[in-house]
Design an enzyme around this catalytic site. Structure first.
Site, short mmCIF file in Angstrom:
data_model
loop_
_atom_site.label_atom_id
_atom_site.label_comp_id
_atom_site.label_asym_id
_atom_site.label_seq_id
_atom_site.Cartn_x
_atom_site.Cartn_y
_atom_site.Cartn_z
CG ASP A 98 -2.20 0.53 1.13
OD1 ASP A 98 -2.53 0.98 0.03
OD2 ASP A 98 -2.96 0.46 2.12
CE LYS A 128 -5.03 -0.94 -0.65
NZ LYS A 128 -5.40 0.43 -0.22
CD GLU A 197 -11.95 0.67 3.51
OE1 GLU A 197 -10.88 0.69 2.86
OE2 GLU A 197 -12.00 0.82 4.75
O1 KIV Z 1 -4.68 -0.48 4.50
C1 KIV Z 1 -5.47 -1.42 4.38
O2 KIV Z 1 -5.46 -2.39 5.15
C2 KIV Z 1 -6.43 -1.36 3.28
C3 KIV Z 1 -7.52 -2.38 3.25
C4 KIV Z 1 -8.58 -2.01 4.21
C5 KIV Z 1 -8.06 -2.57 1.88
O3 KIV Z 1 -6.34 -0.50 2.47
#
Ligand code: KIV
Length: 304
Positions: A98, A128, A197
């Site tokens: 992320d 992501k 989400e």
């Molecule tokens: O940071 C995270 O865990 C997320 C998920 C909730 C998709 O973005």
């Protein structure tokens, strides 16, 4: 229609790694995709052993493991360290890193530079990022650099303040249409998958039907092509108020607390360590040691 569990897909490009191209095929045969977050090597290994297809090193780490109140403070160095740990444990699942707040908003160039760090230094298979609009050119730039990008729409925690808090999104026709348009735009920009989400199930279903890339839902209903849950929510390790969409599959927090209480009590009562946890030495060596130690003490302190 009930779907039989399928065997793991063949290995490529790293030995045993699920090919990215398998994901649209899973969507096509309506085989649900399993994603879970993880933040360390044992977490990555356990998710792998449990058969997860995707492991997300979520910036939720800021809240779940770093103790912050939101995901915003997560830094790239922290996320890189966690990503490295997870990729050491998770071999078959695709590991998605992320991109934390501030690492992709400034410019395409900055976003590409940081995405490359996640792949080169973190060992991630993909990244992501949250949002659409100005982020579409970031997606194009990162995909153009050869790095797969997962999108994230609906409740995007990095911009929770702008959204008016941690609440469901797309609940009016106008907002649902905007979500659909953003989803199409992210697919067109090159995302290989899209997290939805906290959006109404009917909206997620419509988006899922329309896109050819898989949608991964969290609080978006059962019609998404896959589901994701946060490790600490799923296992009962997080003490904050759980969102409506969380299902707790275990109470590991209670198990850990009881084990620590038992340990503390054993230490205080001198029940731990037992003989089985200690090391012995040969009798003659022990005798020699004790005698020599006494002699040494006498010679070192003449007043003794
Ligand atoms: O940071 C995270 O865990 C997320 C998920 C909730 C998709 O973005």
């Amino acid at each position: 229609m009930s779907i039989r569990p399928q065997k793991p897909a063949p290995a490529t490009p790293a030995p045993g790694k699920l090919p990215l191209t398998e994901l649209p095929e899973m969507k096509a045969r309506r085989q649900p995709i399993v994603m879970v977050t993880a933040y360390d090597a044992p977490g990555g290994r356990l998710a792998d052993q449990a058969g997860a297809d995707l492991v997300l090193v979520g910036d939720s780490a800021a809240m779940t493991v770093l103790g912050h109140e939101s995901t915003v403070p997560a830094t790239i160095e922290e996320m890189l360290m966690l990503t490295r740990a997870v990729t050491r444990g998770a071999k078959r699942p695709l590991v998605v890193a992320d991109m934390p707040f501030g690492t992709f908003q400034i410019s395409d160039e900055d976003a590409v530079r940081n995405a490359i760090r996640f792949v080169k230094e973190g060992g991630a298979d993909a990244v992501k990022l949250e949002g659409a609009g100005p982020m579409l050119s970031r997606v194009r730039a990162i995909v153009g650099a050869g790095i797969p990008v997962m999108g994230h729409l609906g409740l995007t925690p990095q911009s929770a303040t702008m959204l008016g808090g941690f609440k469901a999104q797309g609940r009016t026709a106008e907002k649902a249409l905007a979500l659909l348009a953003d989803s199409r735009a992210l697919e067109a920009a090159g995302c290989f998958s899209l997290v939805l989400e906290a959006v109404p199930q009917a909206v997620a279903r419509r988006i899922t039907d329309e896109l050819s890339i898989p949608t991964i839902g969290i609080g978006a209903g059962v019609d998404c092509d896959g589901q994701v849950l946060v490790w600490h929510d799923l296992l009962g390790l997080y003490e904050g108020r759980a969102a409506r969409f969380v299902k707790r599959y275990a109470d590991i927090g209670d198990t850990i607390r009881s084990a620590l209480e038992a340990y503390a009590s054993d230490v205080r009562e001198r029940r731990f360590p037992e003989d089985a946890h200690t090391y012995a030495m040969p009798e003659d060596e022990l005798e020699l040691f004790l005698q020599s130690a006494s002699t040494q003490r006498r010679t070192e302190s003449p007043t003794a």
